[in-house]
Write a protein that holds these residues in place. Structure first.
Motif, PDB file in Angstrom:
ATOM      1  N   LEU A  95       0.730  -0.996   0.074  1.00  0.00           N
ATOM      2  CA  LEU A  95      -0.028  -0.023   0.107  1.00  0.00           C
ATOM      3  C   LEU A  95       0.840   1.286  -0.144  1.00  0.00           C
ATOM      4  N   GLY A  96       2.585   1.067  -0.012  1.00  0.00           N
ATOM      5  CA  GLY A  96       2.378   2.336  -0.303  1.00  0.00           C
ATOM      6  C   GLY A  96       3.409   2.871   1.423  1.00  0.00           C
ATOM      7  N   LEU A  97       2.492   2.570   1.954  1.00  0.00           N
ATOM      8  CA  LEU A  97       2.757   2.804   3.328  1.00  0.00           C
ATOM      9  C   LEU A  97       4.148   2.815   4.845  1.00  0.00           C
ATOM     10  N   ASP A  98       4.795   3.709   5.072  1.00  0.00           N
ATOM     11  CA  ASP A  98       5.216   3.845   5.914  1.00  0.00           C
ATOM     12  C   ASP A  98       5.459   3.562   7.545  1.00  0.00           C
ATOM     13  N   LEU A  99       6.292   3.656   8.182  1.00  0.00           N
ATOM     14  CA  LEU A  99       5.932   3.355   9.750  1.00  0.00           C
ATOM     15  C   LEU A  99       4.688   4.916   9.892  1.00  0.00           C
ATOM     16  N   GLY A 100       4.819   4.024  10.726  1.00  0.00           N
ATOM     17  CA  GLY A 100       3.333   5.473  11.821  1.00  0.00           C
ATOM     18  C   GLY A 100       2.376   5.957  10.637  1.00  0.00           C
ATOM     19  N   ASP A 101       2.563   5.701   9.485  1.00  0.00           N
ATOM     20  CA  ASP A 101       0.949   6.050   8.608  1.00  0.00           C
ATOM     21  C   ASP A 101      -0.430   5.552   8.752  1.00  0.00           C
ATOM     22  N   CYS A 102      -0.554   4.175   9.330  1.00  0.00           N
ATOM     23  CA  CYS A 102      -1.814   3.305   9.550  1.00  0.00           C
ATOM     24  C   CYS A 102      -2.002   2.479  10.898  1.00  0.00           C
ATOM     25  N   HIS A 103      -2.952   2.250  10.998  1.00  0.00           N
ATOM     26  CA  HIS A 103      -3.526   1.230  12.217  1.00  0.00           C
ATOM     27  C   HIS A 103      -3.426   0.121  11.059  1.00  0.00           C
ATOM     28  N   THR A 104      -3.323  -1.086  11.252  1.00  0.00           N
ATOM     29  CA  THR A 104      -3.605  -2.066  11.367  1.00  0.00           C
ATOM     30  C   THR A 104      -3.620  -3.378  11.774  1.00  0.00           C
ATOM     31  N   ILE A 105      -4.877  -3.684  11.420  1.00  0.00           N
ATOM     32  CA  ILE A 105      -5.238  -4.774  12.228  1.00  0.00           C
ATOM     33  C   ILE A 105      -5.711  -6.030  11.346  1.00  0.00           C
ATOM     34  N   ARG A 106      -4.873  -7.229  12.255  1.00  0.00           N
ATOM     35  CA  ARG A 106      -5.108  -8.729  11.288  1.00  0.00           C
ATOM     36  C   ARG A 106      -5.649  -9.079  12.337  1.00  0.00           C
ATOM     37  N   ASN A 107      -6.125 -10.641  10.779  1.00  0.00           N
ATOM     38  CA  ASN A 107      -6.835 -11.235  11.531  1.00  0.00           C
ATOM     39  C   ASN A 107      -7.048 -13.017  10.884  1.00  0.00           C
ATOM     40  N   ALA A 108      -7.396 -13.610  11.339  1.00  0.00           N
ATOM     41  CA  ALA A 108      -7.923 -15.099  10.130  1.00  0.00           C
ATOM     42  C   ALA A 108      -9.139 -14.251   9.206  1.00  0.00           C
ATOM     43  N   GLY A 109      -8.567 -14.455   7.764  1.00  0.00           N
ATOM     44  CA  GLY A 109      -9.352 -14.057   6.741  1.00  0.00           C
ATOM     45  C   GLY A 109      -9.576 -12.187   6.704  1.00  0.00           C
ATOM     46  N   GLY A 110      -9.095 -11.770   7.510  1.00  0.00           N
ATOM     47  CA  GLY A 110      -9.385 -10.186   7.131  1.00  0.00           C
ATOM     48  C   GLY A 110     -10.639 -10.067   7.606  1.00  0.00           C
ATOM     49  N   VAL A 111     -11.697 -11.110   7.961  1.00  0.00           N
ATOM     50  CA  VAL A 111     -12.898 -10.660   8.318  1.00  0.00           C
ATOM     51  C   VAL A 111     -12.886  -8.963   9.727  1.00  0.00           C
ATOM     52  N   VAL A 112     -14.455  -8.557   9.567  1.00  0.00           N
ATOM     53  CA  VAL A 112     -14.958  -7.939  10.680  1.00  0.00           C
ATOM     54  C   VAL A 112     -15.402  -8.820  11.835  1.00  0.00           C
ATOM     55  N   THR A 113     -15.180  -8.811  12.959  1.00  0.00           N
ATOM     56  CA  THR A 113     -15.575  -9.799  13.914  1.00  0.00           C
ATOM     57  C   THR A 113     -15.725  -8.280  14.941  1.00  0.00           C
ATOM     58  N   ASP A 114     -16.660  -9.685  16.353  1.00  0.00           N
ATOM     59  CA  ASP A 114     -16.510  -8.263  17.271  1.00  0.00           C
ATOM     60  C   ASP A 114     -15.013  -7.457  17.829  1.00  0.00           C
ATOM     61  N   ASP A 115     -13.993  -7.798  17.369  1.00  0.00           N
ATOM     62  CA  ASP A 115     -13.068  -8.052  18.017  1.00  0.00           C
ATOM     63  C   ASP A 115     -12.295  -6.713  17.322  1.00  0.00           C
ATOM     64  N   THR A 116     -12.103  -6.974  16.134  1.00  0.00           N
ATOM     65  CA  THR A 116     -11.802  -5.461  14.948  1.00  0.00           C
ATOM     66  C   THR A 116     -12.865  -5.094  15.241  1.00  0.00           C
ATOM     67  N   ILE A 117     -13.920  -5.144  15.300  1.00  0.00           N
ATOM     68  CA  ILE A 117     -14.571  -3.152  15.677  1.00  0.00           C
ATOM     69  C   ILE A 117     -14.436  -2.493  17.295  1.00  0.00           C
ATOM     70  N   ARG A 118     -13.775  -3.443  17.727  1.00  0.00           N
ATOM     71  CA  ARG A 118     -13.568  -2.772  19.302  1.00  0.00           C
ATOM     72  C   ARG A 118     -12.103  -1.964  19.092  1.00  0.00           C
ATOM     73  N   SER A 119     -11.737  -2.720  17.631  1.00  0.00           N
ATOM     74  CA  SER A 119     -10.150  -2.139  17.691  1.00  0.00           C
ATOM     75  C   SER A 119     -10.649  -0.600  17.141  1.00  0.00           C
ATOM     76  N   LEU A 120     -11.701  -0.996  15.787  1.00  0.00           N
ATOM     77  CA  LEU A 120     -11.298   0.225  14.770  1.00  0.00           C
ATOM     78  C   LEU A 120     -12.286   1.239  15.836  1.00  0.00           C
TER      79      LEU A 120
END
Length: 191
Positions: free
Chosen positions: A74-99
């Motif tokens: 994505l052409g990103l540098d350190l500090g550019d984004c928050h990265t939330i990763r999980n199996a499948g990249g699906v939006v779960t309750d924990d993903t919503i918590r992080s977002l």
């Protein structure tokens, strides 16, 4: 970790070198090699002086697949984004918590969702939970979130973000499929 042509891990450390960084032996565990690599990294480390707020005000939700180097892709540098990763990249309750924390406490305004081709979640089913229950005697409280239609699963993830009452910035939510063979993103629309 380097992968050989046969698909198995290449000999040596994370970089494929027999003794790994900083001279770790071939008998060291993977964790030992990572700790050794960190000591080498820390020797030249300089505090970049930034805080936890992403410069680009974006959170990226993606699969944990080891083939995807999100920052480079994505052409990103350190500090550019928050990265939330999980199996499948699906939006779960924990993903919503992080977002929710990312948006409400740390200023992100955009959400990018990335699934990918040849995802492992396309090859298992919710039966995985039953198998675990038989093996360990306790049923997992979480869903596997397996899927067969990758485009539809990206749409479902976009809908989960856009309709969450906990998120305040839902206007700029976009979803993509990353092709693991070409490195290209394909955008998924709501149609």
């Amino acid at each position: 970790m380097s992968i050989s042509a046969s698909g198995s891990p290449a000999p040596g450390g994370p970089s494929g070198h027999p003794s790994g960084p900083s001279g770790a032996t071939a008998t060291a565990s993977v964790t030992d090699r990572l700790v050794s690599a960190n000591k080498h990294y820390a020797e030249a480390f300089q505090d970049p002086g930034m805080d936890a707020r992403p410069v680009q005000q974006v959170a990226v939700v993606a699969c944990m697949d080891a083939r995807i180097d999100l920052h480079r892709a994505l052409g990103l540098d350190l500090g550019d984004c928050h990265t939330i990763r999980n199996a499948g990249g699906v939006v779960t309750d924990d993903t919503i918590r992080s977002l929710a924390i990312s948006q409400r406490a740390l200023g992100t305004r955009s959400v990018v969702l990335i699934h990918h081709t040849n995802c492992g979640l396309q090859n298992i089913t919710e039966e995985f939970r039953t198998e675990l229950e038989h093996e360990v005697g306790q049923r997992p409280t979480w869903a596997v979130e397996a899927f067969t239609d990758i485009d539809q699963d990206v749409r479902q993830s976009m809908t989960r973000v856009r309709t969450s009452p906990f998120l305040v910035h839902t206007d700029d939510v976009r979803g993509f499929v990353f092709d693991v063979h070409t490195g290209l993103l394909r955008e998924i629309t709501n149609k």
